[in-house]
Design a protein around this motif. Structure first.
Motif, PDB file in Angstrom:
ATOM      1  N   ALA A1086       0.830  -1.200   0.000  1.00  0.00           N
ATOM      2  CA  ALA A1086       0.000   0.000   0.000  1.00  0.00           C
ATOM      3  C   ALA A1086       0.865   1.250   0.000  1.00  0.00           C
ATOM      4  O   ALA A1086       0.527   2.261  -0.645  1.00  0.00           O
ATOM      5  CB  ALA A1086      -0.930  -0.011   1.210  1.00  0.00           C
ATOM      6  N   PHE A1087       1.998   1.191   0.733  1.00  0.00           N
ATOM      7  CA  PHE A1087       2.885   2.355   0.793  1.00  0.00           C
ATOM      8  C   PHE A1087       3.458   2.693  -0.582  1.00  0.00           C
ATOM      9  O   PHE A1087       3.416   3.837  -1.046  1.00  0.00           O
ATOM     10  CB  PHE A1087       4.022   2.076   1.796  1.00  0.00           C
ATOM     11  N   PHE A1088       3.998   1.667  -1.271  1.00  0.00           N
ATOM     12  CA  PHE A1088       4.594   1.918  -2.580  1.00  0.00           C
ATOM     13  C   PHE A1088       3.533   2.290  -3.617  1.00  0.00           C
ATOM     14  O   PHE A1088       3.766   3.155  -4.471  1.00  0.00           O
ATOM     15  CB  PHE A1088       5.392   0.696  -3.036  1.00  0.00           C
ATOM     16  N   MET A1089       2.362   1.654  -3.541  1.00  0.00           N
ATOM     17  CA  MET A1089       1.324   1.988  -4.506  1.00  0.00           C
ATOM     18  C   MET A1089       0.805   3.393  -4.265  1.00  0.00           C
ATOM     19  O   MET A1089       0.410   4.098  -5.208  1.00  0.00           O
ATOM     20  CB  MET A1089       0.173   0.969  -4.448  1.00  0.00           C
ATOM     21  N   SER A1090       0.793   3.838  -3.012  1.00  0.00           N
ATOM     22  CA  SER A1090       0.375   5.205  -2.722  1.00  0.00           C
ATOM     23  C   SER A1090       1.304   6.203  -3.388  1.00  0.00           C
ATOM     24  O   SER A1090       0.868   7.237  -3.916  1.00  0.00           O
ATOM     25  CB  SER A1090       0.351   5.448  -1.207  1.00  0.00           C
ATOM     26  N   MET A1091       2.609   5.886  -3.383  1.00  0.00           N
ATOM     27  CA  MET A1091       3.563   6.761  -4.041  1.00  0.00           C
ATOM     28  C   MET A1091       3.298   6.802  -5.544  1.00  0.00           C
ATOM     29  O   MET A1091       3.331   7.874  -6.176  1.00  0.00           O
ATOM     30  CB  MET A1091       4.985   6.284  -3.755  1.00  0.00           C
ATOM     31  N   VAL A1092       3.014   5.639  -6.129  1.00  0.00           N
ATOM     32  CA  VAL A1092       2.752   5.577  -7.565  1.00  0.00           C
ATOM     33  C   VAL A1092       1.490   6.353  -7.910  1.00  0.00           C
ATOM     34  O   VAL A1092       1.455   7.145  -8.871  1.00  0.00           O
ATOM     35  CB  VAL A1092       2.631   4.109  -8.026  1.00  0.00           C
ATOM     36  N   GLU A1093       0.422   6.151  -7.119  1.00  0.00           N
ATOM     37  CA  GLU A1093      -0.845   6.810  -7.412  1.00  0.00           C
ATOM     38  C   GLU A1093      -0.745   8.314  -7.181  1.00  0.00           C
ATOM     39  O   GLU A1093      -1.352   9.105  -7.918  1.00  0.00           O
ATOM     40  CB  GLU A1093      -1.960   6.223  -6.534  1.00  0.00           C
ATOM     41  N   ASP A1137     -13.254  -0.279   8.925  1.00  0.00           N
ATOM     42  CA  ASP A1137     -12.417  -1.261   9.598  1.00  0.00           C
ATOM     43  C   ASP A1137     -11.705  -0.611  10.786  1.00  0.00           C
ATOM     44  O   ASP A1137     -11.296   0.550  10.730  1.00  0.00           O
ATOM     45  CB  ASP A1137     -11.390  -1.828   8.621  1.00  0.00           C
ATOM     46  N   LEU A1138     -11.542  -1.359  11.861  1.00  0.00           N
ATOM     47  CA  LEU A1138     -10.952  -0.822  13.086  1.00  0.00           C
ATOM     48  C   LEU A1138      -9.431  -0.832  13.070  1.00  0.00           C
ATOM     49  O   LEU A1138      -8.787  -0.152  13.872  1.00  0.00           O
ATOM     50  CB  LEU A1138     -11.452  -1.628  14.290  1.00  0.00           C
ATOM     51  N   ALA A1139      -8.839  -1.616  12.173  1.00  0.00           N
ATOM     52  CA  ALA A1139      -7.375  -1.715  12.136  1.00  0.00           C
ATOM     53  C   ALA A1139      -6.769  -0.389  11.687  1.00  0.00           C
ATOM     54  O   ALA A1139      -7.309   0.312  10.838  1.00  0.00           O
ATOM     55  CB  ALA A1139      -6.953  -2.838  11.190  1.00  0.00           C
ATOM     56  N   ARG A1140      -5.590  -0.047  12.283  1.00  0.00           N
ATOM     57  CA  ARG A1140      -4.928   1.218  11.945  1.00  0.00           C
ATOM     58  C   ARG A1140      -4.496   1.243  10.490  1.00  0.00           C
ATOM     59  O   ARG A1140      -4.537   2.276   9.816  1.00  0.00           O
ATOM     60  CB  ARG A1140      -3.725   1.441  12.862  1.00  0.00           C
ATOM     61  N   SER A1141      -4.061   0.087   9.991  1.00  0.00           N
ATOM     62  CA  SER A1141      -3.586   0.028   8.601  1.00  0.00           C
ATOM     63  C   SER A1141      -4.715   0.289   7.611  1.00  0.00           C
ATOM     64  O   SER A1141      -4.457   0.662   6.460  1.00  0.00           O
ATOM     65  CB  SER A1141      -2.973  -1.347   8.319  1.00  0.00           C
ATOM     66  N   SER A1142      -5.952   0.122   8.051  1.00  0.00           N
ATOM     67  CA  SER A1142      -7.078   0.310   7.141  1.00  0.00           C
ATOM     68  C   SER A1142      -7.193   1.752   6.680  1.00  0.00           C
ATOM     69  O   SER A1142      -7.710   2.027   5.597  1.00  0.00           O
ATOM     70  CB  SER A1142      -8.389  -0.125   7.825  1.00  0.00           C
ATOM     71  N   LYS A1143      -6.694   2.712   7.498  1.00  0.00           N
ATOM     72  CA  LYS A1143      -6.736   4.114   7.079  1.00  0.00           C
ATOM     73  C   LYS A1143      -5.918   4.317   5.810  1.00  0.00           C
ATOM     74  O   LYS A1143      -6.334   5.027   4.888  1.00  0.00           O
ATOM     75  CB  LYS A1143      -6.212   5.010   8.196  1.00  0.00           C
ATOM     76  N   LYS A1144      -4.761   3.676   5.755  1.00  0.00           N
ATOM     77  CA  LYS A1144      -3.920   3.822   4.571  1.00  0.00           C
ATOM     78  C   LYS A1144      -4.572   3.179   3.353  1.00  0.00           C
ATOM     79  O   LYS A1144      -4.534   3.725   2.242  1.00  0.00           O
ATOM     80  CB  LYS A1144      -2.537   3.205   4.840  1.00  0.00           C
ATOM     81  N   PHE A1145      -5.145   2.008   3.564  1.00  0.00           N
ATOM     82  CA  PHE A1145      -5.834   1.343   2.447  1.00  0.00           C
ATOM     83  C   PHE A1145      -7.024   2.177   1.977  1.00  0.00           C
ATOM     84  O   PHE A1145      -7.306   2.269   0.780  1.00  0.00           O
ATOM     85  CB  PHE A1145      -6.291  -0.052   2.857  1.00  0.00           C
ATOM     86  N   SER A1146      -7.734   2.772   2.937  1.00  0.00           N
ATOM     87  CA  SER A1146      -8.911   3.566   2.586  1.00  0.00           C
ATOM     88  C   SER A1146      -8.508   4.779   1.752  1.00  0.00           C
ATOM     89  O   SER A1146      -9.113   5.078   0.710  1.00  0.00           O
ATOM     90  CB  SER A1146      -9.637   4.014   3.859  1.00  0.00           C
TER      91      SER A1146
END
Length: 1497
Positions: A1086-1093, A1137-1146
Motif C-alpha cells: 500500500a505504501f509503494f502503490m500510494s507513491m505511484v498513485e 475497519d478498526l485496524a490502523r492500517s485500514s486508514k492507509k488502504f482507505s
C-alpha cells in the motif's frame, strides 16, 4: 410411512381407504335403500379449539391462504388419532371437519369387553394427543364420548352413487355424551355405562346426568386395518367405488399421490339440514332421506354439484353439497347453488314425510379441498372459514335458505331476490358479514328488472376502446341514411369491459338524440320465455317503473290507443301484467293465433315509433337471450329498421347458442362482429391511475399490472383491489416534476402518487384449468412449478410415477388445446389472431371429416412433442393460476425436487471444461451456501428479508445500466431474458457453435435461482443469479463481460449487509483484477502503490488543461467507470475497519478512484471523486486534504452545464457540501446548501440520499427551526419506510431522540424509539453501523439517566461504551461520542451524590474522554460548544468555579461563532442558574415524562 409402502397399496386398497370397514365388508346384494341393524360401540372424538383456530388462521393469514396452514395442522393431528383408533381395532365411520366417529361392531355377548377396549383407546388418545400446541399460540384438545347398543346402517343412493349413514339411539347418545365432555375428558353414555364391565372401569358421577365420566388407565394393542391390503377383487372394488366421489376416483385412476388430491380452490358450499318429528321411526327416516337424496342428486348433478357428506345426529340429517370441485368448475356456480338450494328447500318442506324443519346455508369462497385422516383411512372433504360459516348459518337461521354476501354478489341475481336478515351472533364466527334470505327466482319479480348494472360516469371515462366506439358511430351514421336494420356484436372474454362499453354506447346514442333502450341480461333469463322482448317493450313504453297494474294500463292506453284496436288490448295482459277486459274476438282465438297477433301488435308499435325517431337497442350479456326472443328479433329485423348493439362472451361453437335463429342472425351480412382485444400496456396504466384516483403510479407497480393483468381490465381492478386490501399500496403527496428547468415556484404543487412494494402473490382462477381431465391437470400443475418455460425431462422427473409415453400423449393433447407450445416454435400471437372486424359471423360448425384429420394431426403432434425438449405456456396467466392451486408445503417439496435435479447440471458444458461460470465461485462463498439436498425451508428472518430486497435492488440497478428501455423489468423471473436480448446482437457465433452453455444457462441456472428463491434460500438464489450473469459473459467476448463486474460490486454490498466484511473486500479485489486493476494486500504494498498513485495524480494535475474526451474510447471509459465504482465501495469498507492500517488502504482506494476519474476525462466523475476523497479525508482526520479537494470540486463544478448529468452532479455536490459545512459549524451555509439540494432534487425526481435528510433535521433544530425540522423528519420517515431502508429508519429514530433530548418536543414517543432499537439491535446491517448505533444507545442512556431509571440505564450505556472506540471521525460518530460523554457526566453526578468513593475513577475517565472527544471533533467543530458546556458542568460539580466560568465562556463564543442558537439558549439558562450553583445543559426531569406518550411540541 415411507413412499414405497404407500405405493404398495392396490387400486382396491385406495378405494377402500375412503370407505369404512362397515361398508367394505358389508352386503352389496340388496336393493337400495336398505337397513341393516347390529350391536356396536361408538366413539365420538371432537377437537376442542378448532373453531378458534379456524378464525385465527382466517384473520391472521392474508390472501385467504389460512385454510392451507389450518388443514396441515388439523390433518397431522387427526391422522395420529385415526391411527390410534385403527390400532385398537376400531373402524372410522365418518370425518366431520374437526370430529370423527368410530365404530366397534360386536356381538351382543361381547359388548362389555369391547366397551373396555374402546375406553382404553380413548385414554390412549388422551394421553398421547390430548393436547397439541399450534404455531399460532392456540391449543387443540380432545373431547371423547362413548356409547353402545343397537345401531342401524342405512344405505342410500342408486346404481351409480351410494351413501351411508348410521342411525339409532346409540348414535344420538354418543353425540350427547361428547357434548357433556370437557377438554381431555371421556364420557360414557347411560346405555354404555349399563352395558360395560363396571369392575374394570372407574367413573365419576356427573351431577343431574345419567352419563358418567371415566377415569381408568389403558394399554396398547397392535391391530391393523386389513382393508388396506385386500387382494384384488373386481366386484368388491366396483361396489366400493360407488361410495367415493367421481372427482376423486378420476384422480385415483390416474395414479396421483394422495397428497396431490389436496388443494386450495374457490367453491360454493351448500349445507342442508332436515329436522324430523319425534314420532319418526327408522323406516320413516330411511324413506325420507332416500327421497331427499334422489331429489338432490337430480337437481345438483346437472349443475356440476356433488354431495360430499351425509351424516345424522340429534334426529337431524345433514347433507354437505359442493359446487366447484375439480372438474366441476362453472362460472355461475353461485347462482346454480342458490337455485338448487331453493328447489331442495321447497321439495323437502312439502314432500318429505315426518320432516319438521328444512334449513339451508350457502356460502362461497376459497377453502381447502382434500383428504383428511390417515393413509389407510381418510375421506375427501372441505375445510375452511366458509364451510364453518355455512354450517352455522344453517343452524342459526332455521327453516329458510340463507347465503352470505359473497354468494349474493357472485350469483349476479337481482337484489330483490334477497332479503337482508338481522345479524345473529354465531358460535365461532367473527364478522360473518351480511346474511341474506334467498327468496327464490320468481318470474313475476323478474319483469322489467334488467337495467345496466354499469353506469357511465364522466369521472370514469372508457379507456382504450376508441376503435370500437368509432365503429359504432360510423355504422350509426350509415344506418340513419339507409334505414336498414343492423346489429353490432362486441365479443370478448370475461373482464374485457363489455358492460362499460355498452354503457358508453347507450350514452353516445342518447347524446346524439336517439331513443335508446339499454338492458343487461343474466343466465336465468334464458329460461324465461320471451323475457328479453317483454322487458325491451316495457322499457320502451315506459311502464317498467310502474308499481301497479292500473298505472301500467293508463300509460299503455295513452301511448297505443291510436295504434291498435281496443279488442286486442287484452293480448297484452300476460305480457305486461295488466287487466284489460278480454274481448269476444280474442276468446275465439287459439293459443298460436293469440301469440301471432300479440307479436304483430308489438311490431306495429315499433313501426310507428321508428317513423318518428331512431331506435337503438343495447343488450349486455346477449348470450342469455331466450329462444322466443331470438325468433321475434328475426322477424322484427326484417320489418322494422332498428339499430341493435350487443355484447357477448366468446361463442366457440354453434352448440353454445340457444337456438338456430340466433346463429342465423349473428351470421347475417347485416351483423358486424367486433372481437374485443386486451388493453395495451399504456391503457392499463391509465386505468390503474383512474381506479385509484391518482395522477401516476410507481414504475414497479406499472410493470406488475402489465405483466399480471395480461391486458384484461377486470384483472387489473382485482389486482389493485387485493393490493389495497392487503395494505401493499401507499398513497402520499410528492412534489410535481416539471420539465421546465427554471420554473422553481411550480415545484411545490402537490400530486397524489401510489407506490408499490414487492411481496405479494395473487391469482385469478381460470375455468379452463378446472375443466381439464386429471392427467392434463397434473401435467399443467407440475409444469407451473418449473415456470412459464420448462424442459420435458424435468417435468417427467417431478411427475408422480408417470411413463414418458403417457407424459408425451398428455402434452400433445395440451398442445392441441393451445395450453402449451414448443419453445422453439413460438410465434407472434398477433399475426395469428382473429381479425378485429368482420362483416359475417364466425359461428360455423365442424364437419365429420374433420375428426379423421384431427386424429391424424394428433399422432403427428405426439411425434413433434417427443422431439421438443423445451416447452412453454401459451398463456402465462394459466401458469400462475395452476401454481396457486398447490398448497405451501407441496410447493416447497416440488421446488426442492426441481432444485435437486437442476443442480446436477448447473455447470459449464463438457466442451468448455465444466466447473463454475465464475472462476472459484463456490470456493469464494463456500461458507455461506448450504447443500440443497439437506437444506430445509426456514421461517422468515430479518436477514433473509433484507437480502431479498437487496437482490431486487441489484437487478433493478443492473437493468438500468444495461438498457434504459428495459427498466420496468425488475422481476427476477425476467432478468435472464433481458440480459439475453441485450447480448444477442453482439454474440460471436463461433463461441457457442460447439458448446451447450447457452442452453444450460437458460434451462438450468436461471430456473435454479428461481426455485431457490421460492424455497426462501436467498443466498443460494443470488449465487446462481451471479452464475447466470457470468454465463452470458462466457458466451460473448464483448462489452457484456462488464456485467460481471457490476454484479460483483453489488454482491459485496450484500456480503457487507450480511456481516461478511472480509468477503466483500475479497470480491471487490476480484472485480478489480478482472478489470485489470490490482490492489495491494500488505501495508508495504500500500505504501509503494500510494507513491505511484500520488505521482499519477500530480501528472494528471499538470495535464488538466488538455483534458478532452477522445473519440472511440467508449470501452475504456466503461472500464474506468467500473473501476471507480469498485474503488469507491472499497475505500468506504476500509474506513469502517478498526485496524490502523485500514486508514492507509482507505485513502489509497479513494486516491485511485480520483485517478480513474481523471483518466476518464469526465467532469462529472472527477467532481464526484473529489468529493469522495474529501469525505474520506474528513473521516480519517486529514483536514488539509479535506479542505483542498472540497475546493477543487467546487472550482471544477463551475465549468459544468446546469442540465442533465451536470445538474445531478451539482445536486450531489450541494448535498456533500451541506454535510461538510455542518461538520465545520457553518450552519447558515449548510442550511442554504441543503435547501438548494432539496429543490434541485425534486426537479430531478431522483432519490434522496438517506444521510442528507437526517443531517437536515440536525441542523434545523440546531438553528431552532423546529417546524422545518418536523417537515424534514416526516420526509425521512416516509422515505426510509417506503424503501424498507433500515439505516434510514435508524437515522430517523436517532433524530427523534435528539429533538426529544435537546429541542424539547416529541415527534415520536420514546417508547416507539426504544421499541425500534430493541427490535433491530441484532440486525446485521445496523450492527455494522457503529457510528449510528453509538448515538442510539447513548441517547437511550441519557433518557434513562434524566428520569432516574438507573437500572434501565446500564444496558444501553454499556453497549455505547463498547462501540465508542470502534467509530470513525464522521459527524454521526462525533455526535454519538459527545452524547456518550454526557452519559458519563450524568453518571458522575450520581456517583458524587451517592457513591463518593467511586467518583474519582469515573472523574478521571470523564476528563480523559473530554480530551479524546475534543481531538476527534476537530473534523466536526460544531460540537465544541456542547463539549465546553459539559466541561463547565463537570468543573462546577467539582467546585472549580473559575474553570467552570472559563469553559462556559468558551461555549458561548463557539455557539455564537457557528450560529448554534439551540446550545446558546441552554447556555443562557446555565448563566442565569450559575448564581445558584448549578448549570442547566438539558431540560429538567419532570417535563420529559410526558414524552413517553408522544406529546407534540
Amino acid at each position: 410411512m415411507s413412499a414405497n409402502r404407500q405405493n404398495e397399496i392396490s387400486a382396491l386398497g385406495k378405494a377402500a381407504a375412503h370407505v369404512p370397514d362397515l361398508i367394505v365388508y358389508g352386503d352389496f346384494s340388496q336393493e337400495v335403500p336398505f337397513i341393516e341393524s347390529f350391536d356396536g360401540v361408538l366413539l365420538f372424538v371432537d377437537i376442542s379449539g378448532f373453531t378458534a383456530l379456524t378464525e385465527k388462521f382466517s384473520t391472521d393469514t392474508k390472501m385467504d391462504r389460512g385454510a392451507d396452514e389450518l388443514t396441515q395442522t388439523l390433518n397431522h393431528y387427526v391422522g395420529d388419532i385415526v391411527e390410534e383408533v385403527l390400532v385398537f381395532g376400531g373402524d372410522v365411520l365418518k370425518f366431520a371437519g374437526d370430529a370423527l366417529l368410530a365404530l366397534w361392531k360386536v356381538e351382543r355377548c361381547h359388548i362389555s369387553d369391547i366397551i373396555t377396549l374402546a375406553v382404553k383407546c380413548s385414554f390412549s388418545i388422551q394421553q398421547e394427543y390430548g393436547v397439541r400446541d399450534t404455531e399460532v399460540g392456540l391449543e387443540l384438545r380432545v373431547k371423547i364420548g362413548l356409547s353402545a347398543g343397537h345401531i342401524s346402517k342405512v344405505i342410500l343412493g342408486d346404481n351409480k352413487y351410494r351413501y351411508f349413514l348410521v342411525i339409532g339411539r346409540a348414535v344420538d347418545e354418543v353425540r350427547l355424551a361428547q357434548n357433556l365432555a370437557k377438554a381431555s375428558e371421556v364420557i360414557l353414555s347411560p346405555n354404555c355405562w349399563e352395558l360395560c364391565d363396571r369392575n374394570l372401569i372407574e367413573v365419576d358421577r356427573i351431577p343431574d346426568e345419567r352419563a358418567v365420566k371415566v377415569s381408568v388407565s389403558s394399554s396398547q394393542n397392535t391391530v391393523l386395518r386389513n382393508a388396506s391390503i385386500l387382494a384384488p377383487n373386481e366386484e368388491l372394488e366396483k361396489n366400493l367405488r360407488k361410495f367415493v366421489m367421481r372427482n376423486i376416483l378420476r384422480k385415483i385412476d390416474d395414479n396421483q399421490p394422495l397428497e396431490y388430491l389436496s388443494e386450495l380452490r374457490p367453491v360454493t358450499i351448500v349445507f342442508v339440514n332436515l329436522q324430523f318429528d319425534d314420532s319418526a321411526n327408522t323406516h320413516h327416516l330411511c324413506k325420507a332421506i332416500q327421497d331427499a337424496y334422489t331429489m338432490i342428486i337430480r337437481v345438483i348433478h346437472p349443475l356440476s354439484g356433488k354431495i360430499n357428506k351425509l351424516f345424522m345426529f340429534d334426529k337431524g340429517c345433514t347433507l354437505l353439497c359442493i359446487f366447484g370441485l375439480p372438474g366441476d368448475k362453472q362460472a355461475d356456480e353461485s347462482a346454480n347453488a342458490l337455485d338448487s338450494a331453493h328447489e331442495i328447500h321447497a321439495f323437502c318442506s312439502r314432500a318429505l314425510m315426518k320432516v319438521k324443519i328444512v334449513s339451508i346455508g350457502v356460502t362461497s369462497g376459497p377453502v381447502f379441498c382434500g383428504v383428511v385422516g390417515h393413509r389407510v383411512r381418510h375421506e375427501y372433504t372441505v375445510i375452511g372459514r366458509k364451510v364453518n360459516l355455512a354450517a352455522r348459518m344453517m343452524m342459526y337461521y332455521p327453516g329458510i335458505v340463507t347465503c352470505d354476501a359473497i354468494t349474493c354478489a357472485k350469483s349476479k341475481l337481482p337484489l330483490h331476490f334477497f332479503e337482508e336478515l338481522p345479524l345473529i351472533e354465531m358460535k365461532g364466527v367473527l364478522n360473518p358479514g351480511t346474511v341474506y334470505h334467498f327468496l327464490g327466482v320468481s318470474e313475476k319479480a323478474m319483469i322489467y328488472k334488467a337495467y345496466l348494472t354499469r353506469e357511465r360516469s364522466e369521472y370514469y371515462p372508457l379507456l382504450g376502446r376508441k376503435k370500437e366506439t368509432d365503429i359504432f358511430e360510423n355504422l350509426l351514421m350509415d344506418f340513419k341514411v339507409i334505414r336498414k336494420s343492423h346489429i353490432i356484436m362486441y365479443e370478448g372474454p370475461m373482464g374485457y369491459g363489455k358492460s362499460q362499453l355498452m354503457a358508453e354506447m347507450a350514452y353516445l346514442g342518447q347524446w346524439a338524440g336517439q331513443k335508446v333502450v339499454a338492458m343487461e341480461l343474466a343466465k336465468i333469463n334464458m329460461c324465461q320465455n320471451f323475457f328479453t322482448i317483454r322487458t325491451f317493450m316495457a322499457m320502451f313504453l315506459g311502464i317498467d317503473t310502474c308499481k301497479t297494474y292500473d298505472a301500467r294500463q293508463y300509460i299503455l292506453l295513452a301511448k297505443i290507443h291510436d295504434i291498435i284496436n281496443e279488442e286486442y288490448l287484452c293480448l297484452l295482459n300476460n305480457l305486461f301484467h295488466v287487466k284489460f277486459p278480454t274481448s269476444e274476438k280474442v276468446c275465439q282465438m287459439n293459443k298460436d293465433a293469440r301469440n301471432e297477433e300479440m307479436e304483430r301488435i308489438l311490431v306495429k308499435i315499433l313501426e310507428n315509433a321508428v317513423e318518428k325517431e331512431i331506435l337503438i337497442l343495447v343488450i349486455d350479456e346477449a348470450q342469455f337471450i331466450d329462444s322466443a326472443s331470438w325468433d321475434f328479433l328475426d322477424n322484427l329485423l326484417k320489418k322494422v329498421p332498428i339499430f341493435i348493439v350487443m355484447s357477448s362472451s366468446p361463442i366457440k361453437s354453434k352448440g353454445r347458442l340457444p337456438c338456430q335463429t340466433a346463429a342465423k342472425i349473428l351470421n347475417s351480412p347485416d351483423t358486424t362482429y367486433i372481437h374485443l382485444r386486451e388493453l395495451t400496456p399504456s391503457v392499463i396504466i391509465q386505468k390503474a391511475c383512474q381506479d385509484l384516483g391518482v395522477v401516476t403510479i410507481a414504475r414497479e407497480l406499472e410493470t406488475f399490472l402489465i405483466q399480471r393483468s395480461h391486458g384484461n381490465p377486470f384483472y387489473c381492478e382485482e389486482l389493485l383491489r387485493n393490493l389495497h386490501l392487503n395494505n401493499v399500496l401507499q398513497f402520499h403527496l410528492v412534489e410535481e416534476d416539471e420539465e421546465k428547468e427554471d420554473e422553481w415556484d411550480s415545484l411545490f404543487s402537490k400530486l397524489l402518487i401510489v407506490n408499490w412494494s414487492h411481496g405479494i402473490a395473487f391469482c385469478i382462477r381460470n375455468p379452463q384449468l378446472d375443466n381439464m381431465n386429471p392427467s392434463e391437470q397434473m401435467v399443467v400443475k407440475c409444469a407451473s412449478i418449473i415456470g412459464a418455460t420448462f424442459t420435458t425431462d424435468l417435468l417427467h422427473y417431478i411427475l408422480p410415477e408417470w411413463s414418458k409415453m403417457k407424459m408425451y400423449q398428455t402434452l400433445a393433447a395440451l398442445v392441441d388445446s393451445n395450453i402449451f407450445q414448443c419453445f422453439i416454435e413460438r410465434k407472434d400471437l398477433k399475426a395469428n389472431s382473429i381479425p378485429f372486424l368482420s362483416k359475417c359471423g364466425t359461428l360455423t360448425s365442424f364437419s365429420l371429416s374433420d375428426i379423421g384429420i384431427a386424429v391424424s394431426n394428433r399422432l403427428n403432434q405426439e411425434e413433434r412433442v417427443m422431439g421438443c425438449k423445451i416447452m412453454t405456456f401459451c398463456t402465462p396467466l394459466l401458469q400462475e393460476a395452476a401454481y396457486e392451486l398447490w398448497l405451501k408445503n407441496q410447493k416447497k417439496a416440488l421446488h426442492l425436487k426441481c432444485a435437486s435435479y437442476l443442480e446436477k447440471h448447473a455447470h459449464r458444458c463438457k466442451c468448455c471444461g465444466g466447473g463454475d461460470f465464475i472462476s472459484f465461485h463456490r470456493f469464494a462463498v463456500e461458507g455461506m451456501l448450504e447443500n440443497i439436498h439437506t437444506w430445509e425451508a426456514k421461517g422468515e428472518q430479518v436477514i433473509e428479508n433484507e437480502l431479498n430486497q437487496t437482490v431486487l435492488m441489484l437487478v433493478s440497478e443492473t437493468l438500468k445500466k444495461l438498457e434504459p428501455s428495459k427498466r420496468e423489468g425488475t422481476s427476477l423471473s425476467r432478468m435472464d431474458e433481458i440480459i439475453f436480448l441485450t447480448g444477442m446482437s453482439k454474440k460471436n457465433d463461433k463461441n457457442v457453435a460447439c458448446c451447450e452453455c447457452e442452453e444450460i444457462v437458460e434451462s438450468v441456472i436461471v430456473p435454479l435461482s428461481q426455485h431457490c428463491t421460492a424455497l426462501g434460500n436467498y443466498t443460494r438464489a443470488f449465487y446462481y443469479l451471479l452464475e447466470c450473469a457470468s454465463g452470458y459473459v462466457h458466451l460473448s467476448n464483448n462489452y457484456m463481460h462488464k456485467l460481471l463486474c457490476y454484479y460483483i460490486s453489488y454482491v459485496l454490498q450484500v456480503s457487507y449487509n450480511m456481516g461478511q466484511i472480509n468477503l466483500a473486500k475479497k470480491l471487490l479485489k476480484k472485480a478489480l483484477s478482472l478489470l485489470n486493476r490490482s490492489f495491494p494486500i500488505t501495508i508495504v504494498g500500500a505504501f509503494f502503490m500510494s507513491m505511484v498513485e500520488t505521482s499519477r495524480h500530480l501528472s494528471h494535475q499538470k495535464k488538466q488543461t488538455f483534458w478532452q474526451i477522445s473519440s472511440g474510447k467508449q470501452k475504456k471509459l466503461a472500464v474506468l467507470h467500473l473501476q471507480g465504482n469498485c474503488l469507491s465501495l472499497l475505500w468506504q469498507l476500509f474506513s469502517l475497519d478498526l485496524a490502523r492500517s485500514s486508514k492507509k488502504f482507505s485513502r489509497l482506494a479513494a486516491l485511485m478512484k480520483v485517478n480513474c476519474a481523471e483518466e476518464s476525462h469526465d467532469d462529472s466523475q472527477i467532481i464526484s471523486s473529489y468529493m469522495e476523497f474529501s469525505l474520506c479525508c474528513q473521516l480519517l482526520g486529514y483536514q488539509h486534504d479535506w479542505m483542498k479537494y472540497e475546493l477543487m470540486a467546487i472550482r471544477r463544478s463551475s465549468f459544468l452545464r446546469v442540465v442533465g448529468e451536470g445538474l445531478l452532479i451539482i445536486t450531489k455536490l450541494a448535498s456533500s457540501l451541506a454535510y461538510m459545512k455542518l461538520c465545520l459549524g457553518n450552519l447558515p451555509l449548510a442550511i442554504q446548501l441543503g435547501s438548494e439540494h432539496e429543490t434541485v432534487k425534486f426537479q430531478l425526481c431522483s432519490s434522496l440520499p438517506k444521510l442528507t435528510r437526517d443531517i437536515s433535521s440536525i441542523f434545523h433544530y440546531f438553528f431552532c427551526r423546529f417546524q422545518d425540522a418536523v417537515q424534514v423528519l416526516s420526509w425521512l420517515e416516509e422515505l426510509s419506510i417506503q424503501h424498507n431502508n433500515i439505516i434510514g429508519q435508524a437515522c430517523f429514530i436517532s433524530s427523534c431522540l435528539n429533538v426529544m433530548l435537546y429541542a424539547g418536543f416529541s415527534f415520536r414517543s420514546f417508547d416507539h424509539c426504544l421499541e425500534f432499537v430493541l427490535a433491530n439491535e441484532t440486525n446485521c446491517i445496523l450492527m455494522s453501523q457503529n457510528n449510528i448505533m453509538l448515538g442510539l444507545y447513548s441517547s437511550l442512556a441519557i433518557w434513562f439517566a434524566r428520569i432516574q431509571e438507573w437500572s434501565n440505564f446500564v444496558q444501553p450505556f454499556e453497549q455505547a461504551r463498547r462501540l465508542m472506540r470502534r467509530t470513525s471521525a464522521s459527524l454521526y460518530a462525533n455526535h454519538g461520542f459527545c452524547k456518550f460523554v454526557e452519559c458519563e457526566v450524568l453518571l458522575l453526578r450520581k456517583y458524587i451524590e451517592e457513591k463518593p468513593d467511586k467518583a474519582r475513577d469515573l472523574r478521571n475517565k470523564v476528563l480523559k474522554n473530554f480530551d479524546l472527544v475534543m481531538a476527534q471533533c476537530s473534523t466536526s467543530p460544531i460540537f465544541y460548544a456542547r463539549v465546553y458546556h459539559l466541561k463547565a458542568y463537570v468543573q462546577l460539580m467539582l467546585d472549580h468555579d473559575e474553570n467552570s466560568q472559563n469553559f462556559l465562556e468558551n461555549a458561548f463564543q463557539n455557539s455564537e461563532l457557528y450560529g448554534n442558537f439551540l446550545e446558546q439558549s441552554w447556555l443562557e439558562i446555565s448563566k442565569q442558574g450559575r448564581r445558584e450553583g448549578k448549570l442547566q445543559f438539558s431540560l429538567p426531569t419532570p417535563s420529559w415524562l410526558s414524552h413517553r406518550e408522544g406529546c407534540g411540541p
